[in-house]
Design a protein around this motif. Structure first.
Motif, short mmCIF file in Angstrom:
data_model
loop_
_atom_site.label_atom_id
_atom_site.label_comp_id
_atom_site.label_asym_id
_atom_site.label_seq_id
_atom_site.Cartn_x
_atom_site.Cartn_y
_atom_site.Cartn_z
N ALA A 84 -76.74 -48.40 -14.50
CA ALA A 84 -76.59 -47.15 -15.25
C ALA A 84 -76.01 -47.43 -16.64
CB ALA A 84 -75.68 -46.19 -14.49
N GLY A 88 -78.85 -46.90 -19.12
CA GLY A 88 -78.72 -45.44 -19.13
C GLY A 88 -79.17 -44.82 -20.44
N ASP A 89 -79.00 -45.54 -21.53
CA ASP A 89 -79.40 -45.02 -22.84
C ASP A 89 -80.89 -44.68 -22.87
OD1 ASP A 89 -78.18 -44.69 -25.65
OD2 ASP A 89 -80.11 -45.67 -26.01
N PHE A 91 -83.01 -44.86 -19.72
CA PHE A 91 -83.46 -44.34 -18.44
C PHE A 91 -82.91 -42.94 -18.17
CE2 PHE A 91 -83.17 -43.97 -13.81
CZ PHE A 91 -84.39 -44.44 -13.39
N GLY A 92 -81.73 -42.65 -18.71
CA GLY A 92 -81.10 -41.36 -18.42
C GLY A 92 -81.86 -40.19 -19.04
N ALA A 93 -82.46 -40.42 -20.23
CA ALA A 93 -83.08 -39.31 -20.95
C ALA A 93 -84.21 -38.65 -20.15
CB ALA A 93 -83.57 -39.78 -22.32
N LEU A 95 -84.61 -38.56 -17.04
CA LEU A 95 -84.01 -37.89 -15.89
C LEU A 95 -83.41 -36.55 -16.28
CD1 LEU A 95 -84.42 -40.11 -13.80
CD2 LEU A 95 -81.99 -40.04 -13.35
N VAL A 167 -82.57 -47.20 -26.85
CA VAL A 167 -83.89 -46.73 -27.26
C VAL A 167 -84.16 -47.10 -28.71
CG1 VAL A 167 -85.24 -44.68 -27.78
CG2 VAL A 167 -83.95 -44.80 -25.67
#
Lengths: 516, 375
Positions: A84, A88-89, A91-93, A95, A167
């Motif tokens: 994460a 996360g920078d 993959f989180g978006a 989601l 990203v």
């Protein structure tokens, strides 16, 4: 088992379990939309009865999908904390956008779907149903954009100051060809699941000689939509194969149990017994040219074999060690431009160097033997992939045949005349789930040892919580989920058996439970 | 827009999302938590359940969205808090998994044992999340033991028992009382008959308990060892929590309030709104709207005290996560801000539409007439 194995086990259990419910939600929501559209256009109440009957079953399944989806959203944090942090920078978006754009839509309109038959006009209710279907499909889109990035991490770069991927081009993440192919393949698989479900339950009614008109209409919708979807699954599965061939060559080679590079055009192995220890496949039966066409769309590009790819991995690990050395130098002298330039030149292979972490923490001092072992660890479990893939593809062709037969009988208005077809349809009920779960095994187990292909090894992604905690939650989820599944199947059967025009089986269930 | 401004916007949005969750899912969690107490027989319980039947699913998305948005905008916080509070999160997940199934399955069979089992599951599923989230907030003020190695891999040793300390439990009770009040206000607004009567009776007690506990936490906070940044903040710097220095043992957590008097409006507002929700309980809609302000103001009160800290570390104070070093990259914050600006108004619009369609009270007669399709 250590924390890595426990965390992987938990993710596998919860993800595969979640995906028992997702494909049926995807498929049934569209089928409900189609049936209700016919109702609104023709005004015939039998179509509304169909929406209501299949809608109840949809609702039971939907609740389970929502419930098990909760775990998925938080598990990246609880069990995969370094993952994460590291991605996360990027993959989180998707989601978060999935929540904003898809979950709200489906969860809000599912309420209207069930509760607002009397409060909305026919047309308004139809729109609510379609928005529900749209929401579920958007949700698949965004989660597969996230998953596609794990397979093919485009549009991102490593930032040494934050020690993570960030990203650089969000459009590249969105328009990732792997994600697009996976999306259409996965939702089509969901449509096939929904269609097989409606087909099989309708076949059950026809075999019993009950609800004939209802079952035949349902079946007609299911076979038409199912045939189109099954064709799409296979065609788009081929697209998936091509995009995988571009990026995840090791996955293709493992699926094919192809130890050595095939000269172009590569042949496809229909049968064989892969042996991990000796890097050979016994009793191979090959079809010439086919693999070359699937994986490279050409007749003159060779498809690299496992042994050659391990050699490439070996080179990339060594190159990645240079990047890691540079990283350590940057920590010593954060403002010195020289190590930063060096890192930049080798950063694409940094992930490969991280494969060494399973052997020693100070990977800059890895021995030649450790490097060779790390390179060998890039081979996924060949026999599992080989057979999962073949079974999945075989089932895909079976669905085409089943729906084609149904389509033919439907066109000739003789759906209820061929008992062998009805029996085959009923017996096929579990098969789309088998195919879908195998598909995920191929996609995710085939990605090992990577959690992000070429960027982050799975073993590094885990949290540093105590293994005992994870063992506790693995057992907890297994027990809890099993109990829910029993309740779910019990209710589904209770509601399917009496059929559409019966009173709901409230009392029947009551008697059965009281008798326990 | 500068990185600093973006981080502040996303800190505010974090509050908006947590507030959205507490307000929207709060009333159906509270309704479920009160289920056993406001409904003495099956029809009464169905009245309570169906008051949230068409909307709880959308409400729970606030929780999911909260998780996703923290992941996207505050990945370090997402990673550290959810893995650090591992077993507590497991409890919350179990509760939030049981709820969808409970709502959907409960009334599908007439067997009283089946229904009673799901009623208890829904009730516990409504109590556990607010309690755990309150306890988690309490632990934010105390700090939790964690640090990072040079690869920014978190090293932590947080046991569930250490999270359950007196101060954190008190915060858990604040949160629970707040959600019970909010649930009672909803049932008072949305139902008729004995369920409404009982909810109306409970509402002032829950509001009073909330007020007393909230003041208690405030007094305790002023004496608790606080945290403060002792190196200059780098609001535009890279998101790396290492390399700053933090003092643990600063006098209390009320520094921000001492520096900015206007902030006192947040806790005072929370208390005032809870009082009004109780006093206005005969004007049910107004009472519910007052009650809905309480979770938002409570979370804002806590956030204002913590700023700029997100998750202080008690064992390695310098590794504490703050607004300046735990966010996503500037580009991701920009993209996500764009997504929120586009989608959140759409979500709010159709949510409002659904509440309008489903307006009007839920009564015993409706449940009996619609026995087949109701929850």
């Amino acid at each position: 088992m250590d924390i890595v194995e426990l965390s992987r086990l938990q993710f596998a259990i919860t993800a595969l379990y979640h995906f028992i419910f997702v494909p049926l939600t995807l498929g049934l929501s569209i089928l409900l939309g189609i049936m209700e559209t016919v109702y609104v256009m023709t005004g015939k109440t039998i179509w509304r009865d169909m929406v209501k009957f299949w809608g109840v079953l949809f609702g039971i399944n939907f609740a389970m999908g929502v419930a098990t989806g909760v775990t998925m959203e938080f598990q990246f944090g609880t069990n995969w904390a370094y993952y994460a942090h590291y991605v996360g920078d990027v993959f989180g978006a998707p989601l978060a956008i999935e929540g904003l754009m898809a979950f709200f839509l489906e969860a809000t309109f599912v309420g209207l779907f069930f509760f607002a038959w009397d409060r909305l006009t026919k047309l308004q209710h139809l729109i609510a149903t379609w928005l529900l279907a749209l929401g579920t499909n958007f949700s698949a889109l965004w989660i597969l954009i996230a998953n596609g990035w794990m397979q093919y991490p485009v549009g991102a770069h490593f930032n040494v100051d934050t020690m993570r991927m960030e990203v650089s081009d969000f459009m590249a993440v969105l328009l990732n060809p792997v994600a697009q192919a996976k999306f259409v393949h996965t939702v089509s698989a969901g449509y096939v699941t929904g269609s097989v479900f409606v087909l099989a339950v309708s076949a059950y009614f026809l075999l019993r000689g009950r609800h004939i008109a209802f079952a035949k209409r349902s079946m007609t919708v299911a076979v038409s939509f199912g045939l189109a979807s099954a064709l799409s699954v296979v065609v788009l599965g081929d697209e998936s194969g091509y995009t995988t061939g571009v990026n995840q060559k090791m996955k293709i080679a493992a699926i094919e149990a192809m130890w050595n590079t095939e000269p172009a055009p590569a042949s496809f192995t229909v049968f064989g017994l892969p042996d991990i220890a000796s890097h050979t496949t016994r009793l191979e039966v090959k079809v010439p040219w086919v693999l070359g066409l699937i994986a490279t769309r050409s007749l003159d590009t060779p498809v690299p074999g496992i042994n050659e790819l391990v050699g490439l991995a070996h080179d990339r690990i060594k190159d990645g060690m240079v990047a890691y050395q540079a990283l350590l130098a940057i920590r010593q002298a954060p403002h010195d431009p020289a190590p930063r330039a060096l890192l930049q030149a080798h950063v694409d292979n940094l992930g490969y160097a991280l494969l060494l972490k399973q052997f020693r923490p100070d990977i800059q001092n890895a021995t030649e033997g450790e490097i060779a072992a790390a390179a060998a660890s890039t081979i996924p479990n060949v026999p599992v992939l080989f057979w999962s893939f073949r079974l999945m593809v075989g089932l895909g062709f079976w669905f085409i045949a089943l729906f084609a037969a149904g389509f033919w009988f439907s066109a000739k208005l003789e759906l209820d005349r061929h008992r062998w077809f009805l029996k085959a349809a009923l017996l096929s009920l579990p098969l789309p789930w088998v195919a879908a779960e195998l598909g995920w095994i191929v996609a995710e187990y085939g990605r090992q040892p990577w959690v992000i292909e070429g960027v982050l090894p799975t073993a590094l992604g885990v949290s540093t919580t105590a293994a005992g905690n994870v063992l506790f939650s693995v057992i907890g989820f297994s027990v809890f989920y099993s109990a829910l599944l029993v309740a779910d199947l019990y209710l589904l059967i209770k509601y399917i058996r009496p059929g559409p025009d019966a009173e709901p089986p409230l009392r029947a269930g009551s008697a059965a439970l009281a008798a326990e | 827009m500068s990185y600093e401004i973006l981080r502040i916007i996303w800190w505010l949005l974090l509050g908006v999302l947590l507030g959205g969750f507490a307000i929207m899912d709060g009333f159906d969690l509270g309704t479920a938590a009160l289920l056993i107490f406001v409904g003495r027989n099956d029809v009464e319980r169905r009245v309570a359940i169906n008051s949230v039947g068409p909307v709880w699913e959308g409400n729970q998305v606030w929780f999911i969205l909260g998780g996703g948005a923290i992941f996207a905008a505050w990945p370090a916080l997402y990673a550290a808090s959810f893995s650090g509070f591992y077993l507590a999160m497991f409890l919350v997940l179990a509760a939030l998994i049981v709820r969808p199934v409970g709502f959907k399955f409960r009334s599908k069979l007439e067997n009283p044992r089946w229904r009673s089992w799901w009623d208890w599951a829904l009730c516990i599923g409504g109590i556990v999340p607010p309690l755990v989230f309150g306890v988690a907030f309490g632990n934010l003020f105390e700090g939790v033991p964690f640090g990072f190695d040079a690869d920014l891999r978190m090293q932590s040793d947080i046991s569930l028992w250490s999270l359950l300390n007196p101060f954190a439990l008190l915060c858990g009770l604040v949160s629970l009382a707040m959600i019970l009040m909010h649930g009672a206000a909803w049932l008072n607004y949305k139902t008729r008959g004995p369920v409404q009567d009982r909810a109306r009776l409970l509402l002032p007690y829950a509001a009073a308990a909330y007020g007393a506990l909230f003041v208690g936490v405030g007094l305790w906070l002023s004496r608790l060892d606080g945290y403060s940044l002792t190196s200059p903040a780098a609001p535009d710097g890279p998101s790396n929590p290492l390399g700053k220095s933090v003092l643990h043992g600063a006098p209390g957590w009320l520094g921000n309030y001492e520096n900015h008097d206007l902030l006192w409006l947040l806790p005072l507002g929370a208390l005032f709104m809870a009082m009004m929700a109780s006093l206005a309980r005969k004007r049910t809609a107004a009472s519910f709207l007052f009650s809905a302000c309480v979770p938002a103001l409570t979370i804002a009160t806590a956030g204002a005290a913590l700023f700029p800290f997100l998750l202080p570390s008690s064992s390695h104070p310098g590794a504490s996560l703050t607004v300046w070093d735990a966010s996503s990259s500037k580009l991701t914050l920009e993209i996500m801000l764009g997504a929120v600006i586009i989608f959140l108004p759409i979500v709010l619009a159709y949510t409002a539409f659904v509440y309008r369609v489903m307006r009007g009270p839920v009564t015993r007669q409706q449940i009996e007439a619609d026995s087949k399709t109701s929850y």
